[in-house]
Design a protein around this motif. Structure first.
Motif, short mmCIF file in Angstrom:
data_model
loop_
_atom_site.label_atom_id
_atom_site.label_comp_id
_atom_site.label_asym_id
_atom_site.label_seq_id
_atom_site.Cartn_x
_atom_site.Cartn_y
_atom_site.Cartn_z
N LYS A 1 -1.05 14.56 16.94
CA LYS A 1 -1.01 16.00 17.15
C LYS A 1 -1.10 16.26 18.66
N GLU B 1 -1.26 19.33 21.66
CA GLU B 1 -1.51 20.75 21.90
C GLU B 1 -1.64 21.00 23.39
N ARG B 2 -0.82 21.89 23.92
CA ARG B 2 -0.94 22.29 25.33
C ARG B 2 -2.01 23.37 25.43
N ILE C 1 -3.15 18.57 28.37
CA ILE C 1 -2.71 18.40 26.99
C ILE C 1 -3.80 17.73 26.16
N SER D 1 -10.15 13.52 19.45
CA SER D 1 -9.17 14.08 20.38
C SER D 1 -9.29 13.42 21.75
#
Length: 187
Positions: A2, A4-5, A12, A109
């Motif tokens: 996954k 995500e900016r 990122i 993450s």
């Protein structure tokens, strides 16, 4: 993976999948092709591992200037951290602004912080471990920093100031207003 900016799009957040079964889990935490597809440029040449014993340990805000400008891919493999990137690229529309993310062993993450940014983190749990890949080797002569609690940056650190644990070096870093610009947008 996954991707995500964040509010500053050059920073990122990447979250690799974990495949769990009765034995535990497996995760491909880095894949050069996927990282390039996400728009992350640069070759990673070194891995660093940080252990912080106490909750509310702050490491940062740090960067390296030319010729050793570092991009960092940061992940927390034990505990949790509040991770921060501050844009120091003069001429950037987000100059002086920051973005943050919680990185933890639980959420898995990772945060990409490109060159031209300050980086720092605060441990949210005791005995937190952070591993990060960098695009340039450590160079003491290129090391720079800004004090963690600079009022101009107004970073909402999740720790009361009196509880923060700092290194002697980080305790005496200058405020942003006292540093010479180190980076320019687009270069």
């Amino acid at each position: 993976m996954k991707i995500e900016r964040l509010a500053i799009p050059e920073v990122i957040l990447l979250t690799p999948p974990r495949f769990a079964d009765a034995r535990g889990f497996f995760s491909e935490t880095f894949n050069a092709a996927r990282v390039r597809e996400a728009g992350i440029e640069g070759d990673f040449i070194q891995d660093n591992h940080s252990f912080s014993a106490a909750r509310f340990t702050i490491r940062g805000l740090h960067c390296q200037i030319a010729p050793a400008i570092q991009g960092k891919l940061v992940r927390c493999v034990r505990g949790a951290i509040f991770d921060v990137a501050v844009d120091l690229r003069v001429g950037s529309p987000s100059y002086g602004r920051h973005v943050s993310a919680v990185l933890s062993a639980e959420n898995w993450s990772q945060l990409w912080i490109p060159g031209g940014f300050l980086h720092g983190f605060c441990t949210l749990e005791p005995e937190s471990e952070v591993i990060y890949k960098v695009t340039a080797p450590y160079d003491r002569a290129a090391e720079r920093g800004v004090i963690w609690n600079d009022p101009t940056l107004a970073i909402p650190w999740p720790a009361p100031a009196e509880a923060v644990v700092l290194s002697d070096k980080d305790r005496v870093l200058p405020p942003l207003a006292e540093v010479t610009p180190w980076f320019r947008a687009g270069g």
